[in-house]
Design a protein around this motif. Structure first.
Motif, PDB file in Angstrom:
ATOM      1  N   ILE A 190      20.089  -2.193  64.522  1.00  0.00           N
ATOM      2  CA  ILE A 190      21.078  -2.010  63.465  1.00  0.00           C
ATOM      3  C   ILE A 190      20.900  -0.626  62.857  1.00  0.00           C
ATOM      4  O   ILE A 190      19.894  -0.337  62.211  1.00  0.00           O
ATOM      5  N   VAL A 191      21.893   0.236  63.080  1.00  0.00           N
ATOM      6  CA  VAL A 191      21.895   1.600  62.530  1.00  0.00           C
ATOM      7  C   VAL A 191      22.440   1.509  61.111  1.00  0.00           C
ATOM      8  O   VAL A 191      23.649   1.494  60.887  1.00  0.00           O
ATOM      9  N   ASN A 192      21.521   1.428  60.167  1.00  0.00           N
ATOM     10  CA  ASN A 192      21.891   1.151  58.788  1.00  0.00           C
ATOM     11  C   ASN A 192      21.563   2.291  57.830  1.00  0.00           C
ATOM     12  O   ASN A 192      22.244   2.460  56.817  1.00  0.00           O
ATOM     13  N   LEU A 223      24.037  -3.274  69.816  1.00  0.00           N
ATOM     14  CA  LEU A 223      23.999  -2.170  68.858  1.00  0.00           C
ATOM     15  C   LEU A 223      24.955  -2.478  67.714  1.00  0.00           C
ATOM     16  O   LEU A 223      26.114  -2.830  67.948  1.00  0.00           O
ATOM     17  N   VAL A 224      24.455  -2.342  66.489  1.00  0.00           N
ATOM     18  CA  VAL A 224      25.280  -2.573  65.302  1.00  0.00           C
ATOM     19  C   VAL A 224      25.231  -1.318  64.431  1.00  0.00           C
ATOM     20  O   VAL A 224      24.154  -0.824  64.112  1.00  0.00           O
ATOM     21  N   ALA A 225      26.392  -0.801  64.059  1.00  0.00           N
ATOM     22  CA  ALA A 225      26.465   0.378  63.196  1.00  0.00           C
ATOM     23  C   ALA A 225      27.138  -0.006  61.880  1.00  0.00           C
ATOM     24  O   ALA A 225      28.197  -0.640  61.876  1.00  0.00           O
ATOM     25  N   VAL A 226      26.512   0.393  60.781  1.00  0.00           N
ATOM     26  CA  VAL A 226      27.060   0.098  59.457  1.00  0.00           C
ATOM     27  C   VAL A 226      27.918   1.278  59.020  1.00  0.00           C
ATOM     28  O   VAL A 226      27.406   2.320  58.613  1.00  0.00           O
ATOM     29  N   SER A 227      29.225   1.115  59.109  1.00  0.00           N
ATOM     30  CA  SER A 227      30.172   2.131  58.669  1.00  0.00           C
ATOM     31  C   SER A 227      30.542   1.824  57.207  1.00  0.00           C
ATOM     32  O   SER A 227      29.668   1.515  56.400  1.00  0.00           O
ATOM     33  N   SER A 228      31.803   1.874  56.856  1.00  0.00           N
ATOM     34  CA  SER A 228      32.242   1.601  55.484  1.00  0.00           C
ATOM     35  C   SER A 228      33.744   1.391  55.484  1.00  0.00           C
ATOM     36  O   SER A 228      34.462   1.945  56.333  1.00  0.00           O
ATOM     37  N   VAL A 229      34.221   0.620  54.510  1.00  0.00           N
ATOM     38  CA  VAL A 229      35.663   0.439  54.378  1.00  0.00           C
ATOM     39  C   VAL A 229      36.344   1.772  54.097  1.00  0.00           C
ATOM     40  O   VAL A 229      37.522   1.967  54.418  1.00  0.00           O
ATOM     41  N   THR A 230      35.598   2.734  53.529  1.00  0.00           N
ATOM     42  CA  THR A 230      36.186   4.048  53.258  1.00  0.00           C
ATOM     43  C   THR A 230      36.498   4.808  54.544  1.00  0.00           C
ATOM     44  O   THR A 230      37.200   5.822  54.504  1.00  0.00           O
ATOM     45  N   ALA A 231      35.993   4.341  55.680  1.00  0.00           N
ATOM     46  CA  ALA A 231      36.205   5.041  56.943  1.00  0.00           C
ATOM     47  C   ALA A 231      37.639   4.923  57.446  1.00  0.00           C
ATOM     48  O   ALA A 231      38.043   5.684  58.337  1.00  0.00           O
TER      49      ALA A 231
END
Length: 250
Positions: free
Chosen positions: A86-88, A135-143
């Motif tokens: 998890i890429v956090n 693989l899990v990447a933590v993006s954002s709703v702002t993306a």
């Protein structure tokens, strides 16, 4: 069957919260962050609550890109394999463009995108060798759209991260690879980063938010807004609003 899950930025916030949720599910954990004293405290607490769970911690500054690869490989050798990474790790700094704070915007861009790229490179090297992994990447709703003011650079880095993961998913599908890639778009979740921010709409506490994130990860879907309500419909709407409307809202 227990899995081994590596989480970066695990000493606080969303990383810590997800570690707690996965430990409760019986998963083994490889936790890394800059603040090792907090990692050791978290490990001691979780090992006390879940004696059957193996937890290993290591110091990691994700901006040290060579160290990222070294730490990921060391965890893989210790556990034998890594089932999920998890890429956090990330930061929430940023200032309006052209206001003399290039330093803050550069640090945000380097940590949230370049260092995320280093983590994905290291993760995919392991997964390709294993021929499996998630693989899990933590993006954002702002993306989902360009954002003004202090959020401009932050949102751009998270959009870049989401595009990186989408391109990787396309490649893996083309190769018929069993490796999976999930992008999370968290809405407003109360953590140390935003604890002083007032009047934030639809914000949830860290436990609620992290539980929703883990459910989204376990779903195995390519992209998920979390919590699903109300951020899935909000994300849908944001992607379609004219810029003139965005300017009035934000």
């Amino acid at each position: 069957m227990s899995r081994t899950i590596l989480i970066t930025g695990a000493s606080s916030g969303l990383g810590e919260g997800m570690a707690r949720e996965f430990a409760a599910r019986g998963d083994h954990l490889a936790l890394c962050a800059r603040r090792t004293e907090r990692l050791h405290q978290l490990r001691a607490e979780l090992e006390g609550d879940y004696p059957g769970v193996k937890i290993s911690v290591r110091a990691l500054d994700v901006n040290d890109h060579a160290q990222v690869a070294e730490v990921f490989q060391a965890f893989r050798e210790e556990f034998g394999q890594l089932d999920r990474i998890i890429v956090n790790a990330g930061i929430g700094k940023g200032q309006p463009l052209g206001t003399g704070r290039f330093d803050a915007n550069r640090q945000t861009a380097e940590t949230n995108f370049v260092s995320a790229l280093a983590q994905i490179e290291a993760a995919m090297e392991i997964f390709r060798a294993q021929n499996h992994g998630h693989l899990v990447a933590v993006s954002s709703v702002t993306a989902v759209r360009g954002m003004p003011g202090n959020v401009t650079t932050y949102a751009a880095t998270k959009a870049g991260l989401a595009a990186l993961c989408e391109g990787l998913r396309v490649e893996l599908k083309k190769r018929r690879s069993p490796i999976r890639v999930t992008t999370l778009y968290p809405g407003y979740i109360r953590t140390e980063i935003n604890e002083k921010v007032k009047n934030t709409p639809f914000i949830v506490d860290a436990k609620t938010g992290c539980r929703a994130m883990v459910r989204a990860i376990e779903s195995g879907k390519a992209e998920r807004f979390v919590p699903g309500w109300p951020w899935t419909p909000i994300g849908f709407i944001l992607r379609r609003l004219p810029e003139s409307v965005l300017a009035r809202i934000f």
